[in-house]
Design a protein around this motif. Structure first.
Motif, mmCIF file in Angstrom:
data_model
loop_
_atom_site.group_PDB
_atom_site.id
_atom_site.type_symbol
_atom_site.label_atom_id
_atom_site.label_comp_id
_atom_site.label_asym_id
_atom_site.label_seq_id
_atom_site.Cartn_x
_atom_site.Cartn_y
_atom_site.Cartn_z
ATOM 1 N N ALA A 166 0.896 -0.968 -0.089
ATOM 2 C CA ALA A 166 0.179 0.062 -0.055
ATOM 3 C C ALA A 166 0.804 1.138 -0.004
ATOM 4 C CB ALA A 166 -0.942 -0.166 1.170
ATOM 5 N N ARG A 167 0.256 2.347 0.124
ATOM 6 C CA ARG A 167 0.808 3.567 0.013
ATOM 7 C C ARG A 167 1.004 4.269 1.588
ATOM 8 N NH1 ARG A 167 2.500 1.642 -3.734
ATOM 9 N NH2 ARG A 167 2.744 2.124 -5.856
ATOM 10 N N GLY A 168 1.979 4.804 2.103
ATOM 11 C CA GLY A 168 1.920 5.552 3.387
ATOM 12 C C GLY A 168 2.787 6.662 3.319
ATOM 13 N N VAL A 169 2.562 7.613 4.706
ATOM 14 C CA VAL A 169 3.448 8.620 4.712
ATOM 15 C C VAL A 169 3.950 8.504 6.118
ATOM 16 C CG1 VAL A 169 2.277 10.232 3.242
ATOM 17 C CG2 VAL A 169 1.245 9.941 5.637
ATOM 18 N N GLU A 170 4.989 9.224 6.551
ATOM 19 C CA GLU A 170 5.678 9.223 7.807
ATOM 20 C C GLU A 170 4.933 10.478 8.635
ATOM 21 O OE1 GLU A 170 10.047 9.738 10.263
ATOM 22 O OE2 GLU A 170 9.659 9.363 7.776
ATOM 23 N N MET A 171 4.500 9.968 10.020
ATOM 24 C CA MET A 171 4.071 10.901 10.802
ATOM 25 C C MET A 171 5.042 11.728 11.473
ATOM 26 S SD MET A 171 0.436 8.880 12.117
ATOM 27 C CE MET A 171 1.248 7.460 12.580
ATOM 28 N N ASP A 193 5.645 11.740 14.683
ATOM 29 C CA ASP A 193 6.141 11.103 15.985
ATOM 30 C C ASP A 193 6.947 9.719 15.373
ATOM 31 O OD1 ASP A 193 4.223 9.228 14.957
ATOM 32 O OD2 ASP A 193 2.983 8.926 16.634
ATOM 33 N N GLY A 194 7.240 9.797 14.040
ATOM 34 C CA GLY A 194 7.905 8.638 13.357
ATOM 35 C C GLY A 194 7.231 7.369 12.901
ATOM 36 N N GLY A 195 5.810 7.492 13.249
ATOM 37 C CA GLY A 195 5.055 6.473 12.966
ATOM 38 C C GLY A 195 4.699 6.349 11.652
ATOM 39 N N THR A 196 4.133 5.349 10.949
ATOM 40 C CA THR A 196 3.570 5.761 9.563
ATOM 41 C C THR A 196 1.965 5.433 9.353
ATOM 42 O OG1 THR A 196 5.739 4.116 8.754
ATOM 43 C CG2 THR A 196 3.701 4.117 7.293
ATOM 44 N N LEU A 197 1.709 6.184 8.604
ATOM 45 C CA LEU A 197 0.106 6.342 8.302
ATOM 46 C C LEU A 197 -0.149 5.687 7.027
ATOM 47 C CD1 LEU A 197 -2.774 7.203 8.825
ATOM 48 C CD2 LEU A 197 -2.039 9.315 7.405
ATOM 49 N N VAL A 198 -0.786 4.490 7.300
ATOM 50 C CA VAL A 198 -0.989 3.577 5.838
ATOM 51 C C VAL A 198 -2.351 4.117 5.286
ATOM 52 C CG1 VAL A 198 -1.614 1.377 5.153
ATOM 53 C CG2 VAL A 198 0.046 1.778 6.825
ATOM 54 N N LEU A 199 -2.316 4.720 3.920
ATOM 55 C CA LEU A 199 -3.493 4.987 3.194
ATOM 56 C C LEU A 199 -4.058 3.817 2.408
ATOM 57 C CD1 LEU A 199 -1.962 8.489 1.603
ATOM 58 C CD2 LEU A 199 -3.557 7.940 3.881
ATOM 59 N N SER A 200 -5.321 3.666 2.806
ATOM 60 C CA SER A 200 -5.983 2.526 2.027
ATOM 61 C C SER A 200 -6.454 2.870 0.495
ATOM 62 C CB SER A 200 -7.386 2.261 2.539
ATOM 63 O OG SER A 200 -8.189 3.426 2.509
ATOM 64 N N ARG A 201 -6.730 1.891 -0.383
ATOM 65 C CA ARG A 201 -7.127 2.256 -1.648
ATOM 66 C C ARG A 201 -8.151 3.139 -1.803
ATOM 67 N NH1 ARG A 201 -4.706 -2.830 -1.748
ATOM 68 N NH2 ARG A 201 -3.185 -3.146 -3.595
ATOM 69 N N GLN A 202 -9.136 3.035 -0.732
ATOM 70 C CA GLN A 202 -10.545 4.038 -0.718
ATOM 71 C C GLN A 202 -9.778 5.362 -0.537
ATOM 72 O OE1 GLN A 202 -10.031 1.046 0.868
ATOM 73 N NE2 GLN A 202 -11.282 -0.176 -0.325
ATOM 74 N N ASP A 203 -8.912 5.583 0.351
ATOM 75 C CA ASP A 203 -8.525 6.955 0.678
ATOM 76 C C ASP A 203 -8.173 7.640 -0.751
ATOM 77 O OD1 ASP A 203 -9.173 6.877 3.284
ATOM 78 O OD2 ASP A 203 -6.847 5.904 3.480
ATOM 79 N N LEU A 204 -7.319 6.728 -1.360
ATOM 80 C CA LEU A 204 -6.778 7.394 -2.725
ATOM 81 C C LEU A 204 -7.994 7.443 -3.677
ATOM 82 C CD1 LEU A 204 -3.429 5.437 -2.656
ATOM 83 C CD2 LEU A 204 -3.913 7.619 -1.795
ATOM 84 N N GLU A 205 -9.007 6.581 -3.770
ATOM 85 C CA GLU A 205 -9.710 6.685 -4.643
ATOM 86 C C GLU A 205 -10.768 7.931 -4.658
ATOM 87 O OE1 GLU A 205 -11.720 2.906 -4.585
ATOM 88 O OE2 GLU A 205 -10.148 1.984 -5.733
ATOM 89 N N GLN A 206 -10.769 8.502 -3.506
ATOM 90 C CA GLN A 206 -11.753 9.485 -3.162
ATOM 91 C C GLN A 206 -10.902 10.819 -3.418
ATOM 92 O OE1 GLN A 206 -12.748 9.490 1.080
ATOM 93 N NE2 GLN A 206 -13.857 7.571 1.090
ATOM 94 N N LEU A 207 -9.554 10.666 -3.994
ATOM 95 C CA LEU A 207 -8.982 12.218 -4.410
ATOM 96 C C LEU A 207 -9.724 12.524 -5.832
ATOM 97 C CD1 LEU A 207 -5.364 11.173 -3.511
ATOM 98 C CD2 LEU A 207 -6.937 12.687 -2.302
ATOM 99 N N PRO A 208 -9.948 13.891 -5.906
ATOM 100 C CA PRO A 208 -10.266 14.206 -7.076
ATOM 101 C C PRO A 208 -9.319 13.909 -8.471
ATOM 102 C CG PRO A 208 -9.176 15.947 -6.019
ATOM 103 C CD PRO A 208 -9.501 14.890 -5.146
ATOM 104 N N THR A 209 -9.930 13.206 -9.260
ATOM 105 C CA THR A 209 -9.057 12.739 -10.629
ATOM 106 C C THR A 209 -8.939 13.442 -11.593
ATOM 107 O OG1 THR A 209 -9.868 10.309 -9.879
ATOM 108 C CG2 THR A 209 -8.750 10.718 -11.957
#
Length: 286
Positions: free
Chosen positions: A62-67, A69-85
């Motif tokens: 999947a795709r993720g970004v570093e927070m 605090d050093g942790g990782t926020l994992v973005l689901s496919r649903q998160d990305l599909e909601q972006l304006p295309t």
């Protein structure tokens, strides 16, 4: 002829032009692989999770970004599909500008736009309008879902599209720009003469990637069982700093350039007096 990578529609106002997008450039590098020096075995890059050490399949990634605090926020496919295309089918012209107003630092990748059936007349009309006006079209489009600004201009009777970096993708010059330095007119005049002499017979189409050419010669020789060819020694560079007499360096450079470019020097006999005037000016100052 390369294969089209996309089919799009150029639109400006009520005019629409169907086009096919072709890559305008190709890299000619020799493909070098990572191999085990001892036996020539290919070295492969594997996608391994740094937590459990497992090699992952494409479907597990999947795709993720570093927070903060050093942790990782994992973005689901649903998160990305909601972006304006972005609309990947349209090249929407926003306006027209003089090409000089487009900073070359923003240029990214170039493509040829070939006309698709039914769009011949409006394609020819836009091509003629761009060529006669000396302007370029600023457009908005998307390639492989990346939204981009682009410049449309004409090259060899073909409308060419060059995507642009966004303004916030170009770094500023703070901390890099040179402090103001006062130059004498004679120094600038000699520099201009040097530029003219070097550039008179310069043809960029004759330049080539010397490293890649030499690398191919090495590969071909080794494949044929021959020793690698001799590689010319690197050119000796002038001193990087410590120039105490810039005028003397410029005068020597102009003389050397005139010897290397005799045709250019013959075309500009009047400019030979620049160095003499500079020397006279320095003697009077002394």
């Amino acid at each position: 002829m390369p294969s089209a990578i996309a089919k799009k529609m150029i639109t400006f106002s009520l005019v629409s032009i169907p086009v096919s997008v072709y890559p305008a450039t190709s890299q000619h590098r020799v493909p070098l692989h990572m191999v085990h020096e001892a036996d020539g075995g290919r070295v492969r890059q594997r996608r391994v999770c740094e937590i459990d050490g497992r090699e992952l399949s494409e479907g597990e990634i999947a795709r993720g970004v570093e927070m903060p605090d050093g942790g990782t926020l994992v973005l689901s496919r649903q998160d990305l599909e909601q972006l304006p295309t972005p609309d990947t089918k349209e090249i929407r012209v926003l306006g027209f500008l003089d090409e000089s107003r487009v900073d070359p630092l923003h240029y990214d990748k170039s493509y040829y736009l070939g006309v698709s059936p039914g769009g011949e007349r409006p394609y020819a009309l836009l091509r003629a309008a761009l060529a006669e006006s000396g302007q370029v079209a600023i457009a908005r489009t998307a390639l492989r879902t990346r939204d981009s600004l682009a410049v449309l201009h004409v090259r060899d009777q073909v409308i060419t599209m060059t995507t642009l970096l966004w303004p916030d993708e170009v770094r500023g010059t703070e901390g890099i720009a040179l402090r103001p330095i006062e130059l004498r007119p004679e120094e600038v005049a000699l520099a201009r003469q040097l530029m003219d002499t070097i550039s008179a017979d310069f043809d960029p189409d004759r330049e080539q990637d010397e490293y890649t050419v030499a690398l191919r010669e090495v590969v071909e020789a080794r494949m044929a069982g021959l020793p690698a060819p001799h590689v010319p020694e690197a050119r000796v560079l002038p001193p990087a700093a410590g120039v105490t007499d810039l005028m003397a360096v410029l005068e020597a450079a102009v003389q050397k350039a005139q010897e290397e470019h005799p045709k250019a020097a013959a075309k500009r006999p009047a400019k030979k007096t620049v160095a003499k005037k500079a020397r006279a000016s320095r003697r009077s100052e002394g």
